[in-house]
Design an enzyme around this catalytic site. Structure first.
Site, mmCIF file in Angstrom:
data_model
loop_
_atom_site.group_PDB
_atom_site.id
_atom_site.type_symbol
_atom_site.label_atom_id
_atom_site.label_comp_id
_atom_site.label_asym_id
_atom_site.label_seq_id
_atom_site.Cartn_x
_atom_site.Cartn_y
_atom_site.Cartn_z
ATOM 1 N N LYS A 89 0.856 -1.187 0.000
ATOM 2 C CA LYS A 89 0.000 0.000 0.000
ATOM 3 C C LYS A 89 0.890 1.235 0.000
ATOM 4 O O LYS A 89 1.814 1.348 0.827
ATOM 5 C CB LYS A 89 -0.878 -0.040 1.259
ATOM 6 C CG LYS A 89 -2.203 0.646 1.123
ATOM 7 C CD LYS A 89 -3.015 0.401 2.383
ATOM 8 C CE LYS A 89 -4.380 1.021 2.318
ATOM 9 N NZ LYS A 89 -5.032 0.976 3.634
HETATM 10 O O1 G3P Z 1 -8.662 1.969 4.326
HETATM 11 C C1 G3P Z 1 -8.541 3.315 4.746
HETATM 12 C C2 G3P Z 1 -9.264 3.525 5.998
HETATM 13 O O2 G3P Z 1 -8.659 2.779 7.015
HETATM 14 C C3 G3P Z 1 -9.414 4.905 6.464
HETATM 15 O O3 G3P Z 1 -10.550 4.921 7.230
HETATM 16 O O4 G3P Z 1 -12.126 5.750 8.915
HETATM 17 O O5 G3P Z 1 -9.660 6.204 9.150
HETATM 18 O O6 G3P Z 1 -11.000 7.356 7.419
HETATM 19 P P1 G3P Z 1 -10.851 6.138 8.235
#
Ligand code: G3P
Length: 226
Positions: A86
């Site tokens: 990633k």
């Molecule tokens: O896959 C990306 C994700 O983990 C981000 O999520 O909720 O931290 O914006 P969030």
């Protein structure tokens, strides 16, 4: 649409994998820190996730220069055959993605927030592109609309010669915060939704299913025992 689990928590991954519908896992530095992960344990932790998961497992490179990201990417890819590296969508990330893709290493370009970013990620050889929905909503923008534009724009072109030979680019709807986000991502044709464990549970559960089940159980007791 396929479901990936967005977590570094082994218990959550084991549980979700046992449900039979899990197609992959995505992790990031925040998710690894959240489970109290130690730097020295990171490679073994990713290996363990790869053993549990039938499908791609995204592990993030934290370097900021192309040479750092490439070196890290090679190390991560060597951990297990289903590791996907990633990499953030930025200039150094694009350059590293091109090198890794040329070596046959699958890359998930993350932190993608616009159509031009997504097209550049696909042209640099990314196997997966992760537009973030919830974080766009967080700044009072429409994350679902942005995801939709990226899905449409990518579908206008053929990227089959850009990445690892024979592999097309897939869109991972990321930063998903609700079952409603999942519905919207599926209706627009996003290839994958990566969701936290609590959202995955909410995708399975429905109050009418719960109530209907209770009614069936109650009525079954009324069936004459003979
Ligand atoms: O896959 C990306 C994700 O983990 C981000 O999520 O909720 O931290 O914006 P969030």
């Amino acid at each position: 649409m396929k479901f990936f689990l967005d977590t570094a928590d082994l218990t959550e991954i084991e549980e979700a994998a046992s449900w039979g519908a899990l197609a992959g896992v995505t992790t990031n530095p925040t998710l690894y820190a959240r489970i109290g992960g130690k730097l020295a344990d990171f490679p073994e932790h990713i290996k363990r996730i790869c053993e549990i998961t039938e499908g791609p497992v995204s592990a993030e490179a934290v370097g900021t220069t192309r040479s750092e990201i490439i070196a890290e990417g090679r190390q991560l890819a060597a951990l297990a055959p289903n590791v996907v590296v990633k990499i953030p969508t930025m200039i150094e990330g694009l350059a590293a993605t091109r090198t890794l893709a040329n070596e046959g290493i699958a890359v998930n370009m993350t932190l993608c927030f616009s159509v031009p970013q997504a097209i550049l990620a696909a042209r640099s050889g990314a196997r997966y592109i992760s537009p973030f929905v919830g974080r766009f909503d967080d700044i009072s923008e429409d994350g679902i609309e942005q995801l939709s534009q990226i899905v449409v724009a990518l579908s206008n072109y053929d990227f089959s010669d850009s990445g690892v030979s024979g592999q097309s680019v897939e869109v991972i709807a990321a930063s998903i915060r609700s079952a409603q986000h999942v519905t919207q991502a599926a209706l627009m044709g996003a290839d994958i939704a990566t969701v936290p464990f609590n959202v995955l549970k909410k995708c399975v559960e429905h109050p009418l299913t719960t109530n209907g089940l209770l009614a069936f159980e109650k009525d079954w007791e009324k069936v004459i025992q003979a």
